[in-house]
Design an enzyme around this catalytic site. Structure first.
Site, short mmCIF file in Angstrom:
data_model
loop_
_atom_site.label_atom_id
_atom_site.label_comp_id
_atom_site.label_asym_id
_atom_site.label_seq_id
_atom_site.Cartn_x
_atom_site.Cartn_y
_atom_site.Cartn_z
N ARG A 272 -9.77 -0.30 7.38
CA ARG A 272 -10.48 0.97 7.28
C ARG A 272 -10.52 1.70 8.62
NH1 ARG A 272 -14.65 1.27 2.50
NH2 ARG A 272 -14.58 -0.82 1.67
N CYS A 273 -9.36 1.95 9.17
CA CYS A 273 -9.30 2.43 10.55
C CYS A 273 -8.93 3.89 10.67
CB CYS A 273 -8.25 1.65 11.28
SG CYS A 273 -6.64 1.93 10.54
N GLU B 199 -12.83 5.24 4.62
CA GLU B 199 -12.96 4.57 5.91
C GLU B 199 -14.22 4.95 6.68
OE1 GLU B 199 -8.41 3.93 7.14
OE2 GLU B 199 -9.04 5.98 6.83
N GLN C 297 0.82 -1.21 0.00
CA GLN C 297 0.00 0.00 0.00
C GLN C 297 0.86 1.27 0.00
OE1 GLN C 297 -3.36 -2.02 2.79
NE2 GLN C 297 -3.62 0.18 2.55
#
Ligand code: MCN
Ligand code: CUM
Length: 804
Positions: A382-383, A758, A235
């Site tokens: 997705r934090c 997110e 990523q």
């Protein structure tokens, strides 16, 4: 009229911002033509596979590789002893800790990497893994972080005596850090003197993002040219290049990192894993390319988990419900190594956004990081750097406070929201919220679901239940969340020392089409579609004529990658800024071509027009051609621009979610009758892509809230290492979602956009969980830990005496 129509047609042709343009990447994804890491096949390529520990805590007495090496097709078996001379048996983590690449003397979690087998094909490698003989001596296991802080058992012998960690003093051998923010004394005083105080332990369990494609890499060392090429599920490809250079000593220009198509990241692919390092070492040792692809069990057991936060909260208010203070202490289970991917300054990420959407005058948070015998990793799913935990915490505390006050939870939120005219708003824990309009969003959401009628129906349902007319209760799950995304200003956000700016480089070709390269990398978010739309609006070329390329460090400008919903806030801003540089140069060219002064021109959709003489203009296509075929005095040939963007602040998207849920008291089953999600991510680039992001994030939130968990037994065995045990929602479990929006642009972002990737997970989990809690509120339920699977819901009903 005709002119207006023409102009609208020109705008439509651009497919720019605000257009629900179809995703250009889907043609290849839906036809099996994607190019993922496992699709990379090179001549002479070897395959690596790990011997992993069956124990959660054990001493490694010996490793015998003879039988494995004797198997036909096995080329090498690497252990820590082989990596030690290269100083690669341990590697630095993104959180200032270090992590074993291969077991060095002992293992600290089940599934830990012990040896790396390299063979001619993957099947031989897997067979050879079975032939490696490892002698273990079991050690006492710690899976409870509270117990770990009391225990004599030393987990990390390598730093046993170190009193100072990467984030300050350590008070116990299993303690990592205590990180604090806010005014502790003032908060405690407010709580002591408050009219009403609600106190609760809120646990957000351990989970895992479980992307369709697991992690993997292919490393290929070209010894003749001294070049290392590394394909992988990264990523943040540029950061991987920098780390690989520092670790291996290979100069950075001789390393090329490529993130090809990625089959979902969700944070799982931010971290650096032993497999990447071992594939690099193996290609250097063998002189052949080496591929490592983990399987599903390895992915679930050994790569980045999320959450595992025990949040002890106290919230105070006046009798009328005005919140006066918030206190939070977190015991954070980080597993065996602190491998969180948070900016260096923030060992608990942005958890101190936990005052949420509310104007809370004084607050304090303290987070204790703890080692246990579980997998490391710590930031995923997705934090936005622990914002999910923060949102869950405050949205549960609000509900508990509403019970304490005997007040409606929607009303309690409303009287405590930060007001629209308070922005930019300085929070008690140090953030400056850039913009928001919470009351408008909230009222819209309550009206959309018919809130008052729902409450009346709920009250009737409780009556009916008590009268024996029904066995189903009704829960109304409310959430108003505030996100913080777009890390971040370089002055306070970095990954391993690299400031968190991002970048875009544009080249306009002579015929008026373009390529733009970015420092981010899509894993399914649709960047190739949406970033072209930003540019189309900025430079007046159709999005269909613009290629977006990401993920190849040899061609893309340096950037910090895609996570924390930062691509739109940071790289999206860089894209707009680079576009504006193109336009500034184009204006000079147009002025020359039209024989007027620069200032006599104005921009109109796709062209520069002479002010007051609309028939005299040059389109961006004309200008692009002129940039390459004419000598223009004082202007360099070509039409290119690059922008490195350091955002002045983060962006603060928000949303109002409402979940209406029926709960069966006898079976513990639930049914989601309605889910309404209003998101405000500022200026919207592609409404369809946003809706897709929201649907996906809500479904993942459903998974977490209603059944998904990485669970361990007392011996540290991972009980959920397969998809038989780890809940993944399918179309059957997924409800219908109603999406909606308001649009409050970010005042500091060039196009006013905030991130959204997110948000649905941050806001979705408390909405589902609050619905379960709300169904039992009339019977006194204050807090019940997630995931709310059928058994746990049944157990709540049973504990409340509802089974008669
Ligand atoms: N967008 C938009 N208008 C806005 C904001 C965003 O149209 N105002 C669009 C963007 O152009 C982009 C998408 O929405 O195409 C997501 O943008 P953004 O919110 O900036 O998030 P990122 O691109 O940085 O993606 C990261 C985020 C994270 S951190 C996780 S985790 C997650 C998520 O995205 N992982 C995903 N969504 C995912 N979706 C898919 N399919 N796969 C993943 O791995
Ligand atoms: Cu933290 S999961 Mo996303 O930031 O890649």
């Amino acid at each position: 009229m005709k002119d207006l129509e023409d102009r609208q047609e020109r705008i439509d042709n651009l497919k720019g911002m605000g257009c629900s343009r179809k995703r250009v990447e889907d043609a290849r994804f839906t036809q099996g033509k994607g190019n993922y890491v496992d699709d990379v096949n090179l001549p002479g390529m070897l395959h690596g596979d790990f011997v992993r520990s069956p124990y959660a805590h054990a001493r490694v007495k010996s490793i015998n590789i003879d039988a494995a090496m004797a198997l036909d097709g096995v080329v090498a078996v690497l252990t820590a002893k082989d990596l030690e001379p290269l100083a690669l048996h341990w590697m630095p983590t993104l959180a200032g800790d270090k992590q074993m690449v291969l077991a060095d003397g002992k293992v600290l979690f089940q599934g830990q990497e012990v040896a790396f087998v390299v063979a001619k094909d993957h099947y031989i490698a897997a067979d050879a893994v079975e032939l490696v003989e490892v002698e273990y001596e079991e050690l006492p296991v710690l899976v409870d972080p509270f117990e770990a802080l009391q225990s004599d058992v030393v987990l990390r012998e390598d730093i046993k005596d170190e009193k100072e960690g990467a984030h300050g003093p350590r008070r116990h051998h299993n303690h990592i850090f205590l990180w604090e923010e806010g005014d502790k004394e003032a908060t405690e005083q407010v709580l002591d003197e408050a009219e009403v105080v609600a106190e609760e332990m809120v646990y957000y369990h351990r989970t895992h993002p479980c992307p369709l494609e697991p992690c993997g890499s292919v490393a290929s060392m070209d010894k003749i040219n001294g070049k290392l090429t590394l394909w992988g599920t990264f990523q943040a490809p540029h950061v991987v290049r920098t780390v690989a250079s520092i670790l291996s000593g290979i100069e950075e220009h001789n390393i090329r990192v490529i993130s090809p198509d990625i089959g979902g990241g969700f944070g799982n692919k931010v971290g650096v894993y032993p497999g990447y390092v071992c594939s690099i070492v193996a290609t250097i040792v063998t002189g052949q390319p080496v591929k490592w692809i983990e399987d599903r069990m390895e992915n679930l057991m050994a790569t980045a988990f999320a959450r595992d936060y025990w949040m002890k909260g106290k919230i105070s208010a006046t009798k009328e419900g005005k919140i006066t203070g918030l206190h939070c202490h977190v015991t954070a289970d980080h597993g065996a190594f602190d491998a969180c991917a948070d900016p260096t300054k923030f060992p608990a990420g942005f958890f101190h956004i936990c005052t949420g959407s509310y104007d809370i005058p004084v607050a304090y948070v303290g987070v204790d990081g703890v080692y246990t015998n579980k997998a490391p990793g710590g930031v995923a799913y997705r934090c936005s750097f622990r914002v999910t935990e923060a949102a869950y915490f405050i949205e549960r505390m609000i509900e508990v406070l509403a019970m304490e006050l005997n007040m409606d939870a929607a009303e309690l939120r409303r009287i405590n929201f930060i007001k629209a005219d308070q922005f930019p708003y300085q929070s008690a824990l140090g953030w400056e919220y850039d913009s928001g309009d919470y009351h408008t969003a909230w009222d819209k959401a309550l009206a959309a679901v018919g809130y008052d009628d729902l409450r009346a129906e709920q009250a009737q349902r409780v009556e009916d239940f008590k009268a024996g007319k029904t066995r189903k209760l009704l829960g109304i799950g409310l959430t108003h969340f505030t996100e913080i995304v777009g890390a971040g200003p370089v002055k306070n956000c970095d990954i391993l020392g690299m400031g968190m700016f991002d970048s875009c480089e544009i080249r306009i070709h002579p015929t008026g089409s373009a390529i733009a390269r970015l420092g981010t990398i899509s894993q399914g978010q649709g960047h190739a579609t949406t970033f072209a739309q930003i540019l189309a609006s900025e430079i007046g070329l159709s999005a269909d004529s613009i290629t977006i390329e990401e993920g190849d460090t040899d061609t893309a400008p340096y950037g910090l990658g895609t996570y924390g919903s930062r691509s739109t806030p940071v790289a999206g801003a860089a894209t707009a800024m680079a576009g504006r540089k193109i336009r500034a140069k184009a204006q000079m060219i147009a002025a020359y071509l039209l024989e007027v002064h620069d200032n006599d021109l104005e921009w109109d959709v796709d062209r520069f027009v002479v002010k007051g003489a609309p028939e005299r203009f040059k389109t961006m296509k004309d200008i692009a051609y002129a940039a390459y075929n004419q000598a223009i005095p004082g202007v360099e040939p070509g039409l290119e621009a690059v922008s490195y963007y350091d955002p002045p602040n983060m962006t603060y998207p928000f949303g109002a979610y409402i979940c209406v849920m029926e709960v069966d008291v006898d079976t513990g089953e639930h049914e989601i009758r309605q889910f309404y999600a209003l998101d405000d991510c500022g200026t919207r680039i592609n409404p369809m892509v946003i809706e897709g992001q929201v649907h996906g994030g809500l479904t993942e939130a459903l998974a977490i809230a209603m059944g998904q968990e990485i669970a361990y037994d007392d011996m540290g065995n991972c009980k959920t290492g397969t998809l038989m045990d780890f809940f993944i929602p399918t179309a059957v479990e997924t409800p219908h979602y109603t999406t909606d929006h308001t649009e409050t642009p970010s005042p500091h972002h060039p196009i006013g956009a905030k991130g959204v990737g997110e948000s649905p997970n941050v806001g979705g989990v408390p909405a589902f969980s609050n619905a379960v809690h709300d169904a039992f509120r009339a019977f006194g339920l204050r807090q019940s830990h997630m995931p709310h699977d059928h058994w746990r819901i049944w157990k709540i009903a049973s504990d409340l005496g509802l089974h008669g």
